[in-house]
Design a protein around this motif. Structure first.
Motif, short mmCIF file in Angstrom:
data_model
loop_
_atom_site.label_atom_id
_atom_site.label_comp_id
_atom_site.label_asym_id
_atom_site.label_seq_id
_atom_site.Cartn_x
_atom_site.Cartn_y
_atom_site.Cartn_z
N UNK A 126 0.83 -1.21 0.00
CA UNK A 126 0.00 0.00 0.00
C UNK A 126 0.86 1.25 0.00
N UNK A 127 0.25 2.36 -0.38
CA UNK A 127 0.88 3.67 -0.24
C UNK A 127 0.52 4.24 1.13
N UNK A 128 1.42 5.03 1.68
CA UNK A 128 1.14 5.75 2.92
C UNK A 128 0.27 6.97 2.62
N UNK A 129 -0.16 7.64 3.65
CA UNK A 129 -1.02 8.81 3.47
C UNK A 129 -0.34 9.89 2.66
N UNK A 130 0.99 9.97 2.71
CA UNK A 130 1.71 10.99 1.94
C UNK A 130 2.21 10.46 0.60
N UNK A 131 1.74 9.28 0.19
CA UNK A 131 2.01 8.80 -1.15
C UNK A 131 3.28 8.01 -1.35
N UNK A 132 3.92 7.57 -0.28
CA UNK A 132 5.12 6.75 -0.38
C UNK A 132 4.77 5.27 -0.19
N UNK A 133 5.70 4.39 -0.53
CA UNK A 133 5.47 2.98 -0.30
C UNK A 133 5.38 2.70 1.19
N UNK A 134 4.37 1.92 1.56
CA UNK A 134 4.20 1.59 2.96
C UNK A 134 4.64 0.18 3.28
N UNK A 135 4.07 -0.38 4.31
CA UNK A 135 4.40 -1.74 4.74
C UNK A 135 3.64 -2.74 3.88
N UNK A 136 4.31 -3.73 3.35
CA UNK A 136 3.62 -4.70 2.50
C UNK A 136 2.68 -5.59 3.29
N UNK A 137 1.71 -6.10 2.61
CA UNK A 137 0.78 -7.05 3.21
C UNK A 137 1.28 -8.47 2.97
N UNK A 138 0.55 -9.41 3.51
CA UNK A 138 0.88 -10.83 3.32
C UNK A 138 0.14 -11.44 2.13
N UNK A 139 -0.45 -10.61 1.26
CA UNK A 139 -1.35 -11.12 0.23
C UNK A 139 -0.67 -12.12 -0.71
N UNK A 140 0.53 -11.80 -1.20
CA UNK A 140 1.19 -12.72 -2.13
C UNK A 140 1.46 -14.05 -1.44
N UNK A 141 1.98 -13.99 -0.24
CA UNK A 141 2.25 -15.22 0.52
C UNK A 141 0.97 -16.03 0.75
N UNK A 142 -0.09 -15.34 1.17
CA UNK A 142 -1.34 -16.04 1.47
C UNK A 142 -1.96 -16.64 0.22
N UNK A 143 -1.89 -15.91 -0.90
CA UNK A 143 -2.44 -16.43 -2.15
C UNK A 143 -1.66 -17.67 -2.60
N UNK A 144 -0.34 -17.59 -2.55
CA UNK A 144 0.48 -18.74 -2.91
C UNK A 144 0.18 -19.93 -2.00
N UNK A 145 -0.02 -19.66 -0.72
CA UNK A 145 -0.33 -20.74 0.22
C UNK A 145 -1.64 -21.42 -0.13
N UNK A 146 -2.56 -20.67 -0.75
CA UNK A 146 -3.85 -21.23 -1.17
C UNK A 146 -3.76 -21.89 -2.54
N UNK A 147 -2.60 -21.78 -3.20
CA UNK A 147 -2.43 -22.38 -4.52
C UNK A 147 -2.76 -21.46 -5.66
#
Length: 369
Positions: free
Chosen positions: A285-306
């Motif tokens: 995600x982007x932060x409120x001021x438009x910079x890169x923020x902390x990544x989520x676990x989405x890629x890992x979780x999606x891969x874990x689901x196949x």
């Protein structure tokens, strides 16, 4: 001094949590560059010129968004409302067809493909969707094209270039078109089956809805490589977190996209689809001021689901980039270096493919140039 890898350098741009997630590896043996509506940063979207530019610039896959005509022909437009992407408003013979419709719960005013025959749509010419950003130099030069025409064109390009070029058609507003008697799902499968090229070349059918993908899974059989149609896979698109898929909304359901990308939601998607297509902000995600923020676990979780992960849409103008990658202060500035740098950060998260308006830059990012 020991030389640092490109990945190490990239990770230095990110917080430590990002570096941890960057250890995720792609499922795909080859990360694919998807030409989003063709090369839509450089040519009007969904025209043969846009697809041609995408292929010439190294796209592995091109994307035709599909809507229906009045006489039941699938054509490539991002929406069935063609007010902003054609010169229909300049045609007095069609003035009376301007109207307001409710599409996926939203009131929309314009001209709609389902009110035109294919012959009538062929009179029109394409226009740039974002003229203030990308200019109008190509306006008026290209016609609306059918899925049949696109497949024939891609087959010819593949033969000339000696490489297979995939297609990733999107069924737009599936429930809406079904409701007005113009369903696309069976028509799409019939068209794919009618062309020798799409009986073997990679095809990934995508939708923001759920029911039509489940229906297609039933028609296609099990997922690749065991099904009856091993070249066809399915992609569940993911919209804004609080939004509901169009078919869920039409049925009065409550399921949101946010719920769909929880670990349990991803496991449910994996029962009928092969990949998800989230907005890339759902990965970092982007932060409120438009910079890169902390990544989520989405890629890992999606891969874990196949599931593979095919995020959208990487674009080369400042306005679409995180602030640390901007060149200058103007949001409209075309910023190739910035898009390359940002895309490489996202590639390090383990994504399996990605949509981009500029496939040449996507190709450079994947190939390490």
């Amino acid at each position: 001094m020991r030389r640092l890898s490109c990945l190490t350098l990239l990770l230095g741009l990110l917080p430590m949590t990002t570096a941890l997630h960057a250890a995720e590896k792609p499922f795909a043996s080859k990360v694919l560059v998807i030409g989003h509506r063709g090369a839509s940063a450089l040519r009007p979207e969904h025209t043969l010129a846009s697809y041609a530019k995408a292929i010439a610039d190294g796209a592995d896959v091109i994307e035709p968004d599909l809507v229906m005509t009045k006489d039941g022909v699938m054509v490539a437009r991002h929406e069935n409302n063609i007010a902003g992407t054609t010169d229909v408003a300049d045609h007095p013979e069609f003035a009376a067809r301007k109207t307001t419709r409710v599409i996926d719960g939203r009131r929309v005013t314009g001209w709609f493909t389902e009110d035109f025959t294919l012959a009538e749509l062929k009179i029109l010419r394409a226009r740039e969707r974002l003229p203030e950003l990308r200019g109008t130099a190509w306006d008026g030069q290209f016609q609306i094209v059918t899925l049949d025409e696109i497949i024939d064109f891609v087959a010819a390009e593949s033969a000339v270039r000696g490489r297979v070029i995939g297609l990733i058609p999107e069924i737009k507003h599936g429930s809406y078109f079904q409701h007005i008697g113009l369903p696309m799902e069976d028509a799409l499968l019939a068209t794919l089956a009618a062309h020798a090229y799409t009986r073997s070349a990679p095809v990934e059918i995508q939708s923001f809805e759920i029911a039509n993908l489940k229906y297609l899974r039933g028609k296609l059989g099990k997922a690749h490589p065991n099904g009856a149609h091993p070249n066809i896979t399915l992609l569940q698109l993911i919209d804004e977190p609080a939004m509901h898929p169009g078919d869920v909304l039409a049925a009065g359901g409550t399921l949101t996209y946010a719920q769909m990308i929880t670990p349990a939601g991803l496991r449910a998607i994996a029962q009928y689809a092969d990949a998800i297509g989230p907005d890339y902000h759902a990965i970092i995600p982007y932060t409120a001021d438009g910079h890169l923020g902390t990544p989520t676990a989405l890629v890992h979780d999606a891969h874990a689901a196949g599931l593979e992960v095919h995020p959208y849409t990487f674009r080369p103008e400042n306005t679409f980039l995180a602030k640390e990658f901007w060149q200058g202060d103007h949001p409209d500035t075309f910023n190739a270096a910035g898009m390359l740098a940002q895309l490489k950060v996202y590639l390090a998260t383990g994504i399996d493919a990605f949509f981009t308006d500029d496939p040449a830059l996507g190709r450079r990012a994947v190939d390490g140039h």
